[in-house]
Motif scaffolding. Structure first.
Motif, PDB file in Angstrom:
ATOM      1  N   ARG A  27       0.849  -1.201   0.000  1.00 20.07           N
ATOM      2  CA  ARG A  27       0.000   0.000   0.000  1.00 20.07           C
ATOM      3  C   ARG A  27       0.877   1.242   0.000  1.00 20.07           C
ATOM      4  O   ARG A  27       1.949   1.266   0.595  1.00 20.07           O
ATOM      5  CB  ARG A  27      -0.933   0.045   1.215  1.00 20.07           C
ATOM      6  CG  ARG A  27      -1.954  -1.050   1.327  1.00 20.07           C
ATOM      7  CD  ARG A  27      -2.939  -1.114   0.168  1.00 20.07           C
ATOM      8  NE  ARG A  27      -2.337  -1.848  -0.926  1.00 20.07           N
ATOM      9  CZ  ARG A  27      -2.602  -1.671  -2.213  1.00 20.07           C
ATOM     10  NH1 ARG A  27      -3.464  -0.800  -2.614  1.00 20.07           N
ATOM     11  NH2 ARG A  27      -1.994  -2.369  -3.142  1.00 20.07           N
ATOM     12  N   ASP A  28       0.410   2.271  -0.665  1.00 22.30           N
ATOM     13  CA  ASP A  28       1.135   3.542  -0.747  1.00 22.30           C
ATOM     14  C   ASP A  28       0.754   4.410   0.449  1.00 22.30           C
ATOM     15  O   ASP A  28       0.047   5.416   0.318  1.00 22.30           O
ATOM     16  CB  ASP A  28       0.810   4.239  -2.068  1.00 22.30           C
ATOM     17  CG  ASP A  28       1.706   5.437  -2.315  1.00 22.30           C
ATOM     18  OD1 ASP A  28       2.772   5.519  -1.671  1.00 22.30           O
ATOM     19  OD2 ASP A  28       1.329   6.292  -3.139  1.00 22.30           O
ATOM     20  N   VAL A  29       1.201   3.969   1.610  1.00 17.15           N
ATOM     21  CA  VAL A  29       0.935   4.686   2.862  1.00 17.15           C
ATOM     22  C   VAL A  29       2.243   4.760   3.638  1.00 17.15           C
ATOM     23  O   VAL A  29       3.258   4.184   3.234  1.00 17.15           O
ATOM     24  CB  VAL A  29      -0.151   3.959   3.702  1.00 17.15           C
ATOM     25  CG1 VAL A  29      -1.500   3.987   2.985  1.00 17.15           C
ATOM     26  CG2 VAL A  29       0.245   2.526   4.009  1.00 17.15           C
ATOM     27  N   ALA A  30       2.216   5.451   4.753  1.00 15.39           N
ATOM     28  CA  ALA A  30       3.413   5.548   5.597  1.00 15.39           C
ATOM     29  C   ALA A  30       3.868   4.134   5.993  1.00 15.39           C
ATOM     30  O   ALA A  30       3.050   3.230   6.173  1.00 15.39           O
ATOM     31  CB  ALA A  30       3.111   6.369   6.846  1.00 15.39           C
ATOM     32  N   SER A  31       5.160   3.968   6.118  1.00 14.28           N
ATOM     33  CA  SER A  31       5.746   2.664   6.373  1.00 14.28           C
ATOM     34  C   SER A  31       5.130   1.928   7.567  1.00 14.28           C
ATOM     35  O   SER A  31       4.821   0.737   7.448  1.00 14.28           O
ATOM     36  CB  SER A  31       7.252   2.805   6.557  1.00 14.28           C
ATOM     37  OG  SER A  31       7.848   1.546   6.675  1.00 14.28           O
ATOM     38  N   PRO A  32       4.932   2.576   8.708  1.00  9.35           N
ATOM     39  CA  PRO A  32       4.328   1.833   9.828  1.00  9.35           C
ATOM     40  C   PRO A  32       2.920   1.312   9.510  1.00  9.35           C
ATOM     41  O   PRO A  32       2.562   0.207   9.906  1.00  9.35           O
ATOM     42  CB  PRO A  32       4.277   2.856  10.964  1.00  9.35           C
ATOM     43  CG  PRO A  32       5.320   3.854  10.626  1.00  9.35           C
ATOM     44  CD  PRO A  32       5.345   3.918   9.129  1.00  9.35           C
ATOM     45  N   LEU A  33       2.154   2.102   8.764  1.00  9.62           N
ATOM     46  CA  LEU A  33       0.810   1.656   8.404  1.00  9.62           C
ATOM     47  C   LEU A  33       0.872   0.502   7.405  1.00  9.62           C
ATOM     48  O   LEU A  33       0.071  -0.439   7.486  1.00  9.62           O
ATOM     49  CB  LEU A  33      -0.001   2.820   7.838  1.00  9.62           C
ATOM     50  CG  LEU A  33      -1.458   2.524   7.504  1.00  9.62           C
ATOM     51  CD1 LEU A  33      -2.199   1.958   8.711  1.00  9.62           C
ATOM     52  CD2 LEU A  33      -2.149   3.770   7.001  1.00  9.62           C
ATOM     53  N   ALA A  34       1.818   0.548   6.489  1.00 10.15           N
ATOM     54  CA  ALA A  34       1.981  -0.560   5.539  1.00 10.15           C
ATOM     55  C   ALA A  34       2.346  -1.840   6.285  1.00 10.15           C
ATOM     56  O   ALA A  34       1.843  -2.924   5.958  1.00 10.15           O
ATOM     57  CB  ALA A  34       3.047  -0.223   4.495  1.00 10.15           C
ATOM     58  N   TRP A  35       3.201  -1.724   7.271  1.00  5.94           N
ATOM     59  CA  TRP A  35       3.557  -2.890   8.074  1.00  5.94           C
ATOM     60  C   TRP A  35       2.336  -3.416   8.823  1.00  5.94           C
ATOM     61  O   TRP A  35       2.117  -4.626   8.892  1.00  5.94           O
ATOM     62  CB  TRP A  35       4.670  -2.547   9.062  1.00  5.94           C
ATOM     63  CG  TRP A  35       6.022  -2.709   8.464  1.00  5.94           C
ATOM     64  CD1 TRP A  35       6.752  -1.779   7.789  1.00  5.94           C
ATOM     65  CD2 TRP A  35       6.798  -3.901   8.441  1.00  5.94           C
ATOM     66  NE1 TRP A  35       7.933  -2.311   7.358  1.00  5.94           N
ATOM     67  CE2 TRP A  35       7.992  -3.618   7.749  1.00  5.94           C
ATOM     68  CE3 TRP A  35       6.614  -5.177   8.949  1.00  5.94           C
ATOM     69  CZ2 TRP A  35       8.979  -4.567   7.553  1.00  5.94           C
ATOM     70  CZ3 TRP A  35       7.605  -6.126   8.755  1.00  5.94           C
ATOM     71  CH2 TRP A  35       8.768  -5.808   8.060  1.00  5.94           C
ATOM     72  N   LEU A  36       1.561  -2.506   9.384  1.00  5.92           N
ATOM     73  CA  LEU A  36       0.354  -2.916  10.095  1.00  5.92           C
ATOM     74  C   LEU A  36      -0.609  -3.647   9.160  1.00  5.92           C
ATOM     75  O   LEU A  36      -1.127  -4.714   9.491  1.00  5.92           O
ATOM     76  CB  LEU A  36      -0.332  -1.702  10.720  1.00  5.92           C
ATOM     77  CG  LEU A  36      -1.631  -1.986  11.465  1.00  5.92           C
ATOM     78  CD1 LEU A  36      -1.367  -2.880  12.663  1.00  5.92           C
ATOM     79  CD2 LEU A  36      -2.279  -0.684  11.902  1.00  5.92           C
ATOM     80  N   LEU A  37      -0.838  -3.077   7.979  1.00  6.93           N
ATOM     81  CA  LEU A  37      -1.729  -3.718   7.010  1.00  6.93           C
ATOM     82  C   LEU A  37      -1.172  -5.056   6.537  1.00  6.93           C
ATOM     83  O   LEU A  37      -1.914  -6.027   6.372  1.00  6.93           O
ATOM     84  CB  LEU A  37      -1.966  -2.800   5.810  1.00  6.93           C
ATOM     85  CG  LEU A  37      -2.807  -1.556   6.081  1.00  6.93           C
ATOM     86  CD1 LEU A  37      -2.774  -0.632   4.864  1.00  6.93           C
ATOM     87  CD2 LEU A  37      -4.221  -1.924   6.444  1.00  6.93           C
ATOM     88  N   GLY A  38       0.136  -5.106   6.309  1.00  7.35           N
ATOM     89  CA  GLY A  38       0.777  -6.329   5.836  1.00  7.35           C
ATOM     90  C   GLY A  38       0.715  -7.465   6.841  1.00  7.35           C
ATOM     91  O   GLY A  38       0.722  -8.635   6.462  1.00  7.35           O
ATOM     92  N   LEU A  39       0.655  -7.120   8.106  1.00  6.62           N
ATOM     93  CA  LEU A  39       0.543  -8.153   9.138  1.00  6.62           C
ATOM     94  C   LEU A  39      -0.910  -8.427   9.525  1.00  6.62           C
ATOM     95  O   LEU A  39      -1.272  -9.562   9.835  1.00  6.62           O
ATOM     96  CB  LEU A  39       1.351  -7.739  10.372  1.00  6.62           C
ATOM     97  CG  LEU A  39       2.858  -7.632  10.157  1.00  6.62           C
ATOM     98  CD1 LEU A  39       3.540  -7.067  11.388  1.00  6.62           C
ATOM     99  CD2 LEU A  39       3.455  -8.974   9.773  1.00  6.62           C
ATOM    100  N   ALA A  40      -1.734  -7.385   9.503  1.00  8.34           N
ATOM    101  CA  ALA A  40      -3.127  -7.540   9.944  1.00  8.34           C
ATOM    102  C   ALA A  40      -3.988  -8.275   8.922  1.00  8.34           C
ATOM    103  O   ALA A  40      -4.885  -9.037   9.311  1.00  8.34           O
ATOM    104  CB  ALA A  40      -3.728  -6.167  10.243  1.00  8.34           C
ATOM    105  N   ALA A  41      -3.754  -8.046   7.643  1.00 10.14           N
ATOM    106  CA  ALA A  41      -4.596  -8.690   6.625  1.00 10.14           C
ATOM    107  C   ALA A  41      -4.512 -10.218   6.703  1.00 10.14           C
ATOM    108  O   ALA A  41      -5.555 -10.886   6.778  1.00 10.14           O
ATOM    109  CB  ALA A  41      -4.239  -8.173   5.228  1.00 10.14           C
TER     110      ALA A  41
END
Length: 109
Positions: A27-41
């Motif tokens: 996702r084209d979002v801030a790195s911490p949010l991308a990490w959150l999405l990458g782990l949460a999904a």
């Protein structure tokens, strides 16, 4: 052949989880949010599988409800890959799921 299909079934489960993770991490979002999405999904998919899809699920589904759940669950992995810009991988996952699940039903797996 039946044993090989069980291996393929396991690999498509991992493929759906990997697709969800790939979507989140790209996702084209801030790195911490991308990490959150990458782990949460994938964690969400794992939780759903544990509740409804696993052999020892708390609320096991049967019949048409099971078919619908698996279509949505594996479909989520394929759609995640499509949304992440990997249409070839999305199609490959979808085709593998349909073929492998069809054989599993035919063979009573």
């Amino acid at each position: 052949m039946k044993a090989a299909n069980l291996g393929v079934l396991f690999l498509v489960e991992l493929g759906a989880l990997a697709g969800a993770a790939y979507w989140g991490f790209t996702r084209d979002v801030a790195s911490p949010l991308a990490w959150l999405l990458g782990l949460a999904a994938p964690a969400l998919l794992i939780g759903l599988w544990a509740q409804f899809g696993a052999r020892k699920a708390r609320h096991p589904l049967h019949g048409a409800a099971r078919v619908g759940f698996e279509a949505l669950w594996f479909g989520a992995g394929a759609l995640a890959l499509l949304a992440a810009g990997a249409p070839v991988w999305a199609l490959a996952l979808a085709v593998l799921v349909v073929v492998s699940k069809s054989l599993a039903v035919k063979w009573g797996q």
